[in-house]
Structure formats: C-alpha cells, structure tokens
Design an enzyme around this catalytic site. Structure first.
Site, PDB file in Angstrom:
ATOM      1  N   GLY A   1       0.856  -1.190   0.000  1.00  0.00           N
ATOM      2  CA  GLY A   1       0.000   0.000   0.000  1.00  0.00           C
ATOM      3  C   GLY A   1       0.892   1.241   0.000  1.00  0.00           C
ATOM      4  O   GLY A   1       2.047   1.198  -0.414  1.00  0.00           O
TER       5      GLY A   1
ATOM      6  N   ILE B   1       2.328   2.897   2.429  1.00  0.00           N
ATOM      7  CA  ILE B   1       3.563   2.858   3.233  1.00  0.00           C
ATOM      8  C   ILE B   1       4.579   1.924   2.570  1.00  0.00           C
ATOM      9  O   ILE B   1       5.771   2.234   2.496  1.00  0.00           O
ATOM     10  CB  ILE B   1       3.271   2.420   4.683  1.00  0.00           C
ATOM     11  CG1 ILE B   1       2.262   3.372   5.332  1.00  0.00           C
ATOM     12  CG2 ILE B   1       4.564   2.372   5.505  1.00  0.00           C
ATOM     13  CD1 ILE B   1       1.781   2.932   6.717  1.00  0.00           C
TER      14      ILE B   1
ATOM     15  N   ARG C   1      -2.172  -7.973  -2.259  1.00  0.00           N
ATOM     16  CA  ARG C   1      -3.468  -8.502  -2.731  1.00  0.00           C
ATOM     17  C   ARG C   1      -3.619  -8.264  -4.218  1.00  0.00           C
ATOM     18  O   ARG C   1      -4.073  -9.114  -4.960  1.00  0.00           O
ATOM     19  CB  ARG C   1      -4.611  -7.775  -2.009  1.00  0.00           C
ATOM     20  CG  ARG C   1      -5.079  -8.477  -0.778  1.00  0.00           C
ATOM     21  CD  ARG C   1      -6.131  -7.669  -0.101  1.00  0.00           C
ATOM     22  NE  ARG C   1      -5.653  -6.281   0.109  1.00  0.00           N
ATOM     23  CZ  ARG C   1      -6.273  -5.391   0.861  1.00  0.00           C
ATOM     24  NH1 ARG C   1      -7.382  -5.705   1.461  1.00  0.00           N
ATOM     25  NH2 ARG C   1      -5.787  -4.175   1.021  1.00  0.00           N
TER      26      ARG C   1
ATOM     27  N   ARG D   1       1.402  -5.212  12.082  1.00  0.00           N
ATOM     28  CA  ARG D   1       0.600  -5.534  13.261  1.00  0.00           C
ATOM     29  C   ARG D   1       1.078  -6.853  13.847  1.00  0.00           C
ATOM     30  O   ARG D   1       1.477  -7.753  13.108  1.00  0.00           O
ATOM     31  CB  ARG D   1      -0.874  -5.739  12.869  1.00  0.00           C
ATOM     32  CG  ARG D   1      -1.701  -4.480  12.761  1.00  0.00           C
ATOM     33  CD  ARG D   1      -1.967  -3.854  14.121  1.00  0.00           C
ATOM     34  NE  ARG D   1      -2.762  -2.629  14.024  1.00  0.00           N
ATOM     35  CZ  ARG D   1      -2.282  -1.409  13.803  1.00  0.00           C
ATOM     36  NH1 ARG D   1      -0.989  -1.210  13.666  1.00  0.00           N
ATOM     37  NH2 ARG D   1      -3.086  -0.356  13.746  1.00  0.00           N
TER      38      ARG D   1
ATOM     39  N   GLU E   1       0.285  -7.468  22.263  1.00  0.00           N
ATOM     40  CA  GLU E   1       0.978  -6.308  22.846  1.00  0.00           C
ATOM     41  C   GLU E   1       0.005  -5.457  23.679  1.00  0.00           C
ATOM     42  O   GLU E   1      -1.189  -5.461  23.394  1.00  0.00           O
ATOM     43  CB  GLU E   1       1.630  -5.471  21.734  1.00  0.00           C
ATOM     44  CG  GLU E   1       0.622  -4.813  20.804  1.00  0.00           C
ATOM     45  CD  GLU E   1       1.293  -4.009  19.693  1.00  0.00           C
ATOM     46  OE1 GLU E   1       2.140  -4.555  18.970  1.00  0.00           O
ATOM     47  OE2 GLU E   1       0.930  -2.824  19.562  1.00  0.00           O
TER      48      GLU E   1
ATOM     49  N   HIS F   1       6.013  -0.454  19.381  1.00  0.00           N
ATOM     50  CA  HIS F   1       4.981   0.090  18.470  1.00  0.00           C
ATOM     51  C   HIS F   1       5.137   1.616  18.312  1.00  0.00           C
ATOM     52  O   HIS F   1       4.237   2.389  18.647  1.00  0.00           O
ATOM     53  CB  HIS F   1       3.577  -0.266  18.990  1.00  0.00           C
ATOM     54  CG  HIS F   1       2.528  -0.229  17.907  1.00  0.00           C
ATOM     55  ND1 HIS F   1       1.454  -1.071  17.862  1.00  0.00           N
ATOM     56  CD2 HIS F   1       2.394   0.586  16.822  1.00  0.00           C
ATOM     57  CE1 HIS F   1       0.700  -0.796  16.814  1.00  0.00           C
ATOM     58  NE2 HIS F   1       1.252   0.205  16.154  1.00  0.00           N
ATOM     59  N   ILE F   2       6.300   2.008  17.765  1.00  0.00           N
ATOM     60  CA  ILE F   2       6.590   3.444  17.650  1.00  0.00           C
ATOM     61  C   ILE F   2       6.846   3.873  16.206  1.00  0.00           C
ATOM     62  O   ILE F   2       7.408   4.946  15.974  1.00  0.00           O
ATOM     63  CB  ILE F   2       7.807   3.846  18.531  1.00  0.00           C
ATOM     64  CG1 ILE F   2       9.051   2.992  18.193  1.00  0.00           C
ATOM     65  CG2 ILE F   2       7.461   3.748  20.008  1.00  0.00           C
ATOM     66  CD1 ILE F   2      10.342   3.529  18.799  1.00  0.00           C
TER      67      ILE F   2
END
Ligand code: DGY
Length: 330
Positions: free
Chosen positions: A160, A162, A182, A244, A273, A291-292
C-alpha cells in the site's frame, strides 16, 4: 448533549496532545482521559453513555457488544491508519461512522521501517548492549558481522502507500525490490517504488535478503508468516514487522530465530501487545521496539489532528474526510 451549550458530547478515550483537546473543546463537550487509563470494555461502554463521538486508538475494541450498549454513538475516529480494532460491519449495522488516519504517517512509518531494518541487519542494538555491558576490549575482524543492505534484494509484503514509500527509499541503496500484495500495482506505482517487481508470496520469501511486512491485519492475514513461511526464507535473511502483531506467529518466529533459520528480526509490533512473548527477550538476534513506527512529534500531531478533523466533520453534518464506511449517512 449538553442543553446549555448544545455541543455534542464526546469521549477522548486516551491521553492526547493538549492542543488537540483545546481544538476539540471548541466543538464538543469533552470527557478526557489524560491519566491514560486503559478502559475495560465495560468501562468504555459506561463512559460512552450519552456520547455522540469517540476518539480512540488501536487499544479500544469497537465491536458489536459495545455498540449494542452505546445507542447515542454516531462517530468513532481512530487515531491510527490500521483499524483492525474496529468491527466496521457492526458499526455500519448500528449506523455509526468510523474513520482512520491514512497518509499522514506514510513517510514517518517508512523511515522507521528502514531504521529497524538497518538496526537489525547491522546488529546495532546487540552491539550497543555489548558495549554498554563493558565487554568491548579490542577491535576484532569478525565482531558483529551483519548483512549488507546496499545491492541486496528487498522484499515487501503488503504494498500500500507505506510499502511504496519504503520501496522508494531503497533507490539510494541500489536494491532490487520484490513485492507481494493482494493486487498488483499500476506500472506508474511500480516505477515510483524503485521499479518493484510483483512476485508470488513464495518467491518473495525465498528470494528476499530483507523482508519488510507492512500489510493490514485481518482474519486472512493472521499468521501470514508462520513456520512454513519462515522455512522458505534464507538463513541469512532479515525479517522486519512494522505492520501488526498477529501477522507473524511469534512462537514460530522465536523458534526460527533460535534455530538460525533466519538471521535476525526487527519487530515493532507483537501478538497480544503491550505484553510480548518473554522468549523474545532471551534472543540476541532480534531488535524490539514498542509500536513506535509512526512516533515522530510532527506525525503524531498530524494523526491527532486528522482524527479530530474527522470527528468535527461527522458531528457537524459533513462528510468525514477519512470515512471508512460510507454506507452510513452523515
Ligand atoms: C497505525 O496508525 O495503525 C499505527 O500502528 C499506530 O501508530
């Protein structure tokens, strides 16, 4: 609704920048949580009583049982691009609008994916721990030998916005980019993304020297990287997850890292998490961050503003710019 001010009431479920609260207060009656308590589902439902809007983050689960208890709710603005914490179908059923914060974090997250990749492939945190522990007493020809990035093959799973920004950054490293997604990108998008080549997932896993995961989490991507996929990767390969937790089977990854089936992993996200499998802490060939990936000062402010824009639009009868379920009318 407060009858004196006639401002809609909203809940800001997590601590947030004071200036965002000031902005929201121009439009809404606010209930805030600057102590940043993580609400249980029951507490969240109780706090949402009489509220029309909610500003939340990925830690808030917005699902059918919650929505059944919150009939006044009209809008959920998630301060994240990922929205796997929101059951969109249930929102639509309950006529609740939902939004996310796309685009504003693309470049910052892509920067961080590279930071994590470089730290992992070149063993930066492992070497720093060694130095800090006072173990460095001489230069050695074979100390902390890592893997090169320049000239290597970069694999990207999930291409996508990113993913494309990550690929674009590889031009300076003269890398070849392979991706699986996809759907295939347009020729223009592939060219922007350092002429990325679309391949099967199997080919991606077998050929990548460095593999970055940046795909959305859903039932269909749960454990997209498990024992079979790790077996296909090269023993010298680096795996980076900035997507994720749950996309990677963490127990399988720990086993693969122990057995040196892959060389190293850089992880910003974890199953369950903020708890993480304690076995990760016993491994040297892993770089761990909490998660930063989107956490630059400017980008987190932009995300907060974007979530606020969506809430303000939705509750003043305008189309929210990032509405995820347009079937719900404003
Ligand atoms: C996102 O935006 O989905 C991030 O993971 C939260 O920082």
């Amino acid at each position: 609704m407060n009858l004196l001010t006639k401002k809609p009431a909203i809940l800001v479920a997590r601590a947030i920048f004071p200036e965002t609260l000031e902005r929201l207060a121009e439009h809404f009656e606010l209930e805030t949580n600057q102590d940043d308590v993580i609400f249980t589902p029951q507490e969240l439902a109780a706090k949402l009583h009489g509220k029309q809007g909610l500003l939340c983050t990925g830690s808030g689960r917005i699902d059918a049982p919650l929505l059944a208890q919150t009939p006044s709710l009209k809008m959920v603005a998630n301060m994240a691009v990922g929205y796997d914490n929101i059951d969109l179908a249930a929102c639509t059923l309950h006529q609740v609008m939902a939004s996310n914060t796309p685009d504003v974090l693309n470049q910052t997250t892509a920067d961080f994916a590279w930071a994590l990749l470089m730290a992992t492939a070149r063993r930066i945190t492992e070497a720093e721990h060694y130095l800090r522990a006072g173990k460095w007493d001489k230069w050695s020809y074979d100390a902390f030998l890592g893997a090169d990035l320049h000239g290597a093959t970069l694999g990207i799973l999930g291409m996508g916005r990113i993913g494309q920004a990550i690929a674009r950054r590889s031009i300076g490293f003269e890398m070849q980019v392979l991706y699986h997604n996809r759907s295939r990108l347009s020729p223009e998008q592939e060219s922007y993304a350092n002429h990325a080549q679309y391949v099967s997932k199997q080919e991606l896993l077998t050929r990548a020297d460095h593999l970055i995961l940046i795909l959305p989490y859903s039932a269909s991507t749960h454990h997209a990287i498990g024992p079979a996929e790790l077996d296909l990767m090269q023993p010298t390969a680096t795996l980076v997850n900035v997507a994720r937790g749950g996309i990677v089977d963490d127990a399988a990854l720990i086993a693969a890292l122990r057995q040196k089936k892959i060389a190293a992993a850089g992880l910003d996200v974890f199953e369950g998490e903020p708890k993480l499998n304690p076995d990760f802490l016993t491994l040297e060939n892993v770089v761990l961050t909490p998660h930063i990936a989107s956490a630059s000062a400017a980008t987190r402010r932009a995300m907060a503003n974007c979530a606020a824009d969506n809430l303000i639009a939705a509750l003043t009868n305008q189309q929210p710019p990032n509405l995820l379920n347009p079937a719900v009318s404003v």
